[in-house]
Design a protein around this motif. Structure first.
Motif, PDB file in Angstrom:
ATOM      1  N   ILE A   1      36.163  40.654  42.045  1.00  0.00           N
ATOM      2  CA  ILE A   1      37.516  41.098  42.350  1.00  0.00           C
ATOM      3  C   ILE A   1      38.207  41.603  41.092  1.00  0.00           C
ATOM      4  CG2 ILE A   1      38.708  38.883  42.046  1.00  0.00           C
ATOM      5  CD1 ILE A   1      39.371  41.402  44.867  1.00  0.00           C
ATOM      6  N   GLU A   2      37.868  41.035  39.944  1.00  0.00           N
ATOM      7  CA  GLU A   2      38.492  41.490  38.695  1.00  0.00           C
ATOM      8  C   GLU A   2      38.072  42.918  38.373  1.00  0.00           C
ATOM      9  OE1 GLU A   2      41.262  41.406  36.272  1.00  0.00           O
ATOM     10  OE2 GLU A   2      40.851  39.481  37.232  1.00  0.00           O
ATOM     11  N   ARG A   3      36.803  43.241  38.627  1.00  0.00           N
ATOM     12  CA  ARG A   3      36.339  44.618  38.414  1.00  0.00           C
ATOM     13  C   ARG A   3      37.061  45.587  39.339  1.00  0.00           C
ATOM     14  NH1 ARG A   3      31.234  41.990  38.092  1.00  0.00           N
ATOM     15  NH2 ARG A   3      30.730  42.617  40.241  1.00  0.00           N
ATOM     16  N   VAL A   4      37.273  45.157  40.583  1.00  0.00           N
ATOM     17  CA  VAL A   4      37.976  45.998  41.546  1.00  0.00           C
ATOM     18  C   VAL A   4      39.433  46.182  41.124  1.00  0.00           C
ATOM     19  CG1 VAL A   4      38.835  46.112  43.920  1.00  0.00           C
ATOM     20  CG2 VAL A   4      36.459  45.474  43.486  1.00  0.00           C
ATOM     21  N   LEU A   5      40.068  45.112  40.681  1.00  0.00           N
ATOM     22  CA  LEU A   5      41.473  45.195  40.274  1.00  0.00           C
ATOM     23  C   LEU A   5      41.643  46.099  39.062  1.00  0.00           C
ATOM     24  CD1 LEU A   5      42.679  41.496  40.737  1.00  0.00           C
ATOM     25  CD2 LEU A   5      42.975  43.437  42.286  1.00  0.00           C
ATOM     26  N   GLU A   6      40.673  46.080  38.167  1.00  0.00           N
ATOM     27  CA  GLU A   6      40.734  46.964  37.009  1.00  0.00           C
ATOM     28  C   GLU A   6      40.669  48.421  37.451  1.00  0.00           C
ATOM     29  OE1 GLU A   6      41.291  48.194  33.263  1.00  0.00           O
ATOM     30  OE2 GLU A   6      41.423  46.125  33.999  1.00  0.00           O
ATOM     31  N   PHE A   7      39.813  48.698  38.432  1.00  0.00           N
ATOM     32  CA  PHE A   7      39.730  50.049  38.989  1.00  0.00           C
ATOM     33  C   PHE A   7      41.057  50.440  39.638  1.00  0.00           C
ATOM     34  CE2 PHE A   7      39.119  52.510  42.925  1.00  0.00           C
ATOM     35  CZ  PHE A   7      38.612  53.688  42.391  1.00  0.00           C
ATOM     36  N   VAL A   8      41.656  49.495  40.378  1.00  0.00           N
ATOM     37  CA  VAL A   8      42.914  49.774  41.075  1.00  0.00           C
ATOM     38  C   VAL A   8      44.028  50.051  40.067  1.00  0.00           C
ATOM     39  CG1 VAL A   8      44.673  48.814  42.601  1.00  0.00           C
ATOM     40  CG2 VAL A   8      42.253  48.468  43.126  1.00  0.00           C
ATOM     41  N   ARG A   9      44.047  49.297  38.982  1.00  0.00           N
ATOM     42  CA  ARG A   9      45.076  49.516  37.948  1.00  0.00           C
ATOM     43  C   ARG A   9      44.970  50.922  37.371  1.00  0.00           C
ATOM     44  NH1 ARG A   9      43.271  44.201  36.321  1.00  0.00           N
ATOM     45  NH2 ARG A   9      44.807  42.613  36.938  1.00  0.00           N
ATOM     46  N   LYS A  10      43.746  51.409  37.228  1.00  0.00           N
ATOM     47  CA  LYS A  10      43.550  52.745  36.668  1.00  0.00           C
ATOM     48  C   LYS A  10      44.065  53.834  37.602  1.00  0.00           C
ATOM     49  CE  LYS A  10      39.584  51.540  33.768  1.00  0.00           C
ATOM     50  NZ  LYS A  10      38.134  51.727  33.508  1.00  0.00           N
ATOM     51  N   GLN A  11      44.299  53.478  38.862  1.00  0.00           N
ATOM     52  CA  GLN A  11      44.870  54.442  39.802  1.00  0.00           C
ATOM     53  C   GLN A  11      46.401  54.420  39.756  1.00  0.00           C
ATOM     54  OE1 GLN A  11      42.370  56.251  41.140  1.00  0.00           O
ATOM     55  NE2 GLN A  11      41.091  54.754  40.048  1.00  0.00           N
ATOM     56  N   GLY A  12      46.943  53.633  38.816  1.00  0.00           N
ATOM     57  CA  GLY A  12      48.396  53.569  38.656  1.00  0.00           C
ATOM     58  C   GLY A  12      49.080  52.567  39.555  1.00  0.00           C
TER      59      GLY A  12
ATOM     60  N   MET B   1      35.737  41.599  49.272  1.00  0.00           N
ATOM     61  CA  MET B   1      35.903  40.353  50.011  1.00  0.00           C
ATOM     62  C   MET B   1      34.549  39.777  50.415  1.00  0.00           C
ATOM     63  SD  MET B   1      39.264  39.957  50.293  1.00  0.00           S
ATOM     64  CE  MET B   1      39.452  40.746  48.694  1.00  0.00           C
ATOM     65  N   GLN B   2      34.515  38.472  50.616  1.00  0.00           N
ATOM     66  CA  GLN B   2      33.321  37.845  51.166  1.00  0.00           C
ATOM     67  C   GLN B   2      33.195  38.198  52.640  1.00  0.00           C
ATOM     68  OE1 GLN B   2      32.109  33.831  50.538  1.00  0.00           O
ATOM     69  NE2 GLN B   2      33.266  33.610  48.627  1.00  0.00           N
ATOM     70  N   GLN B   3      32.001  38.023  53.156  1.00  0.00           N
ATOM     71  CA  GLN B   3      31.763  38.236  54.578  1.00  0.00           C
ATOM     72  C   GLN B   3      32.132  36.966  55.330  1.00  0.00           C
ATOM     73  OE1 GLN B   3      27.670  39.200  55.644  1.00  0.00           O
ATOM     74  NE2 GLN B   3      28.431  40.909  56.840  1.00  0.00           N
ATOM     75  N   ALA B   4      32.926  37.104  56.397  1.00  0.00           N
ATOM     76  CA  ALA B   4      33.273  35.933  57.201  1.00  0.00           C
ATOM     77  C   ALA B   4      32.017  35.405  57.890  1.00  0.00           C
ATOM     78  CB  ALA B   4      34.339  36.292  58.226  1.00  0.00           C
ATOM     79  N   ARG B   5      32.005  34.118  58.161  1.00  0.00           N
ATOM     80  CA  ARG B   5      30.818  33.496  58.742  1.00  0.00           C
ATOM     81  C   ARG B   5      31.248  32.294  59.576  1.00  0.00           C
ATOM     82  NH1 ARG B   5      31.710  31.699  53.689  1.00  0.00           N
ATOM     83  NH2 ARG B   5      31.407  29.485  53.254  1.00  0.00           N
ATOM     84  N   TYR B   6      30.290  31.723  60.274  1.00  0.00           N
ATOM     85  CA  TYR B   6      30.528  30.506  61.054  1.00  0.00           C
ATOM     86  C   TYR B   6      29.988  29.308  60.288  1.00  0.00           C
ATOM     87  CZ  TYR B   6      31.538  33.770  64.818  1.00  0.00           C
ATOM     88  OH  TYR B   6      32.073  34.781  65.560  1.00  0.00           O
ATOM     89  N   GLU B   7      30.758  28.214  60.300  1.00  0.00           N
ATOM     90  CA  GLU B   7      30.372  26.996  59.596  1.00  0.00           C
ATOM     91  C   GLU B   7      30.827  25.778  60.392  1.00  0.00           C
ATOM     92  OE1 GLU B   7      28.627  26.516  56.953  1.00  0.00           O
ATOM     93  OE2 GLU B   7      28.535  28.472  55.961  1.00  0.00           O
ATOM     94  N   PRO B   8      30.110  24.653  60.268  1.00  0.00           N
ATOM     95  CA  PRO B   8      30.572  23.419  60.921  1.00  0.00           C
ATOM     96  C   PRO B   8      31.633  22.689  60.104  1.00  0.00           C
ATOM     97  CG  PRO B   8      28.425  23.071  59.908  1.00  0.00           C
ATOM     98  CD  PRO B   8      28.763  24.518  59.693  1.00  0.00           C
TER      99      PRO B   8
ATOM    100  N   HIS C   1      36.243  32.240  56.007  1.00  0.00           N
ATOM    101  CA  HIS C   1      36.257  33.411  55.122  1.00  0.00           C
ATOM    102  C   HIS C   1      36.629  32.917  53.729  1.00  0.00           C
ATOM    103  CE1 HIS C   1      38.076  37.477  53.782  1.00  0.00           C
ATOM    104  NE2 HIS C   1      36.759  37.567  53.743  1.00  0.00           N
ATOM    105  N   GLY C   2      35.661  32.919  52.814  1.00  0.00           N
ATOM    106  CA  GLY C   2      35.869  32.346  51.493  1.00  0.00           C
ATOM    107  C   GLY C   2      36.641  33.257  50.548  1.00  0.00           C
ATOM    108  N   GLU C   3      37.055  32.689  49.427  1.00  0.00           N
ATOM    109  CA  GLU C   3      37.730  33.471  48.393  1.00  0.00           C
ATOM    110  C   GLU C   3      36.755  34.476  47.788  1.00  0.00           C
ATOM    111  OE1 GLU C   3      39.115  30.667  45.552  1.00  0.00           O
ATOM    112  OE2 GLU C   3      40.781  29.960  46.813  1.00  0.00           O
ATOM    113  N   PRO C   4      37.246  35.638  47.382  1.00  0.00           N
ATOM    114  CA  PRO C   4      36.345  36.620  46.761  1.00  0.00           C
ATOM    115  C   PRO C   4      35.848  36.127  45.412  1.00  0.00           C
ATOM    116  CG  PRO C   4      38.633  37.352  46.631  1.00  0.00           C
ATOM    117  CD  PRO C   4      38.625  36.143  47.500  1.00  0.00           C
ATOM    118  N   ASP C   5      34.664  36.610  45.028  1.00  0.00           N
ATOM    119  CA  ASP C   5      34.101  36.259  43.730  1.00  0.00           C
ATOM    120  C   ASP C   5      35.036  36.734  42.616  1.00  0.00           C
ATOM    121  OD1 ASP C   5      32.225  37.528  41.336  1.00  0.00           O
ATOM    122  OD2 ASP C   5      31.555  35.568  42.042  1.00  0.00           O
ATOM    123  N   PRO C   6      35.456  35.838  41.693  1.00  0.00           N
ATOM    124  CA  PRO C   6      36.433  36.207  40.658  1.00  0.00           C
ATOM    125  C   PRO C   6      36.010  37.408  39.819  1.00  0.00           C
ATOM    126  CG  PRO C   6      36.116  33.829  40.694  1.00  0.00           C
ATOM    127  CD  PRO C   6      35.077  34.416  41.596  1.00  0.00           C
ATOM    128  N   GLU C   7      34.738  37.459  39.424  1.00  0.00           N
ATOM    129  CA  GLU C   7      34.285  38.571  38.591  1.00  0.00           C
ATOM    130  C   GLU C   7      34.303  39.884  39.376  1.00  0.00           C
ATOM    131  OE1 GLU C   7      30.541  37.798  36.803  1.00  0.00           O
ATOM    132  OE2 GLU C   7      31.204  35.961  35.785  1.00  0.00           O
TER     133      GLU C   7
END
Length: 615
Positions: free
Chosen positions: A487-498, A537-544, A479-485
């Motif tokens: 997640i930043e848009r989401v966090l900005e939305f969350v901040r606006k909710q106080g 979040m990214q979608q979890a996946r299977y990898e070798p 399960h990879g790290e979320p895309d920075p851009e």
């Protein structure tokens, strides 16, 4: 006759002029086309042909699709490829058809009829001439084989090869969805015959080299109607901590690599759990029979035996081939009631969460009426009174209480390292005896479900770390790290909710996401914010490759505990056997290196397909 049908159907579509761009890039690429119900699509370039920044997919406008269908392999010409924006192109030709049979609803017309595809990736009606209707009635759910894919001016033409059922008929709609997603419904004859040849009991020859754990006190804990029991657990309290045993069905003993059974299991990838049925990865003779850890029966297993200190840290462990005999087949509701009656439960609610990929019938909830949404327990076993329950399982009460103590410690340690817990209730659709939906029940997790989850996660992490450090070819759950851009848009939305957010570096950490989730618990915005964070979040996946699991804040993670219903688990069981039995030769290592990337890709694809179907 055929042209007459085509012209008539095309009147329902707006025919656009051939796509033109200002400046052609004259660059041709190949890839797989993904269609959209609005006519446009995207082409995912072949791996060796990145089309733009970070290998972005190519956007294909509706008037540039040509005769391409969803999942076709195509050749495209780039028409726009500006830096920083998604490239655009047009389909030049179809190289290979991805699908020639479509599932949909047949609508009768004066001469033949039309089939409206069930899958919304297909935007075109399929014309069926009268001689090719195969007796289909108006509003039947059908399979149509395409014999002429048409073009941007003419609709495809096909013939009906199968009638699934009539619209609204019991089970027909669910079967239609499954068929439209290419989920296999029947097992090939060779696979069935192989399953029938498997003994229905453990034979003496299979015991060689296995640790005999049949005298250990152990139980399975599942939904009350589950039949494919993958895992059993045992626990002993010691002076220094705990000995936790996680014992997993040894499916690989019965499903040999590259056999007909194995090929079909890989094709399916996972069992699919629908509202009224289960589409299993393995034939029921195996999944509900010799592979299922049924109480009172000898069963072959792979066991992870972990010695843990008082703080729930794994200090020593062994991964062994074993034979077990489960003492009791427990249900989540019964274990939860025992914990409540013993005064050990952390919360006292009449709820239960049967794991989404566990099979079972669903009974009417105790509270709530028809056609509503309720929080309740669809699996409550009311056959025993509280006194009868405590008496029936008196010898196991202390073990269940110790299990809860250990579970709470494991969960706290996982929380401290930053694991994210999106505690969404799971929706269960309740059906009447005719298969008609009558209610929706929201089930929430409780102590019984969480302790099994905690034990399975611990075993999965232990196994993944073992084989990663050995540098043995393996299949990991990543399960990879979320895309920075994003997640930043989401966090900005969350901040606006106080909501206060602490983000110290450029990339957000799992612990920082966890803190946001914790800060809104019990508030009116909890559900909304949890959903937008989850979608970021990214979608979890299977990898070798072992690239960690962001959501669990885990460096090592794999799926080891469900080989009856997940192919990656079955695959790594074979690898574990080869290591235990000193069969991991250079040739075997090379073999696994060659196949595991394809196994991972197929398993990820079938998992997403099953999730889409279950929705």
């Amino acid at each position: 006759m055929k042209k007459q049908h085509k012209r008539k159907a095309v009147k329902n579509f707006k025919i656009k002029k051939t796509y033109r761009s200002g400046k052609s890039q004259n660059k041709h690429l190949t890839g797989v086309f993904s269609g959209n119900s609005r006519g446009f699509g995207f082409v995912t370039p072949d791996e060796d042909q990145p089309a733009g920044p970070d290998g972005m997919d190519i956007f294909i406008p509706a008037n540039a699709v040509g005769d391409a269908f969803h999942r076709d392999r195509v050749e495209v010409r780039l028409t726009k490829a500006q830096k920083g924006s998604r490239p655009e192109g047009e389909v030049i030709r179809v190289l290979e058809r991805g699908k020639t049979e479509i599932v949909g609803t047949y609508v009768r017309k004066k001469r033949g009829g039309w089939v409206f595809p069930e899958d919304t990736h297909y935007d075109r009606i399929i014309i069926v001439p009268v001689q090719d209707t195969n007796g289909a009635e108006d509003r039947d759910k059908v399979v149509v084989k395409i014999r002429d894919f048409g073009n941007r001016y003419e609709n495809p033409v096909g013939r009906i090869t199968e009638i699934i059922g009539h619209e609204g008929e019991v089970g027909a709609d669910i079967l239609t969805i499954a068929r439209s997603m290419d989920i296999p419904m029947e097992f090939p004859e060779r696979a069935i015959k192989q399953a029938e040849r498997v003994s229905d009991h453990v034979i003496e020859g299979d015991l060689a080299g296995r640790e005999d754990l049949r005298s250990w006190k152990m139980v399975t804990i599942d939904g009350p109607y589950a039949k494919d029991l993958d895992d059993a657990v045992s626990l002993t309290k010691t002076e220094n901590g705990y000995i936790l045993g996680v014992h997993i069905a040894d499916v690989s003993n019965y499903v040999q690599e590259n056999s007909a059974l194995d090929r079909e299991a890989l094709k399916r990838g996972t069992s699919v759990y629908l509202a009224d049925r289960v589409i299993p990865m393995l034939p029921e003779r195996l999944s509900n029979g010799i592979c299922s850890l049924n109480a009172g029966q000898d069963r072959l297993t792979l066991s992870v035996i972990m010695e843990m200190n008082q703080d729930a840290v794994v200090e020593k462990y062994r991964i062994v081939e074993s034979v077990i005999r489960v003492d009791e087949r427990m249900s989540y509701p019964d274990v939860q009631r025992i914990l409540e009656l013993s005064g050990k439960a952390t919360e006292y609610r009449d709820t239960s969460n049967q794991e989404k990929d566990r099979s079972g019938e669903i009974s009417e909830p105790e509270r709530g009426g028809k056609n509503g949404i309720h929080v309740g327990d669809s699996n409550r076993d009311t056959t025993m009174s509280d006194e009868e329950l405590l008496s029936r399982y008196a010898d196991y009460i202390s073990m269940f209480c110790d299990m809860l103590d250990l579970s709470l410690k494991i969960r706290q340690r996982r929380k401290m390292r930053g694991a994210i817990d999106f505690d969404f209730p799971e929706a269960k659709i309740l059906l009447d005896e005719n298969g008609v939906p009558t209610d929706v029940l929201l089930e929430k997790a409780n102590d019984a479900t969480r302790l099994i989850e905690d034990f399975m996660l611990t075993a999965n992490e232990t196994v993944a770390e073992e084989f990663s450090k050995k540098e043995i070819p393996f299949v990991y759950r990543v399960h990879g790290e979320p895309d920075p851009e994003k997640i930043e848009r989401v966090l900005e939305f969350v901040r606006k909710q106080g909501v206060k957010i602490e983000k110290k570096k450029q990339f957000i950490t799992p612990k920082e996401v966890q803190q946001v989730v914790e800060s809104v618990k019990g508030t009116g915005v909890e559900s909304m914010i949890s959903i937008v964070l989850l979608r970021a979040m990214q979608q979890a996946r299977y990898e070798p490759t072992c690239d960690g699991h962001f959501g669990l804040a885990a460096k090592y993670y794999c799926h080891f505990t469900s080989p009856i219903r997940r192919y990656p688990d079955l695959q790594i069981h074979r690898i574990i056997h080869d290591c235990i039995r000193d069969r991991m030769t250079p040739e075997k290592i090379q073999h696994y290196k060659e196949i595991l990337e394809d196994v991972s890709r197929q398993s990820s694809m079938t998992e997403r397909r099953a999730a889409d179907c279950e929705r």
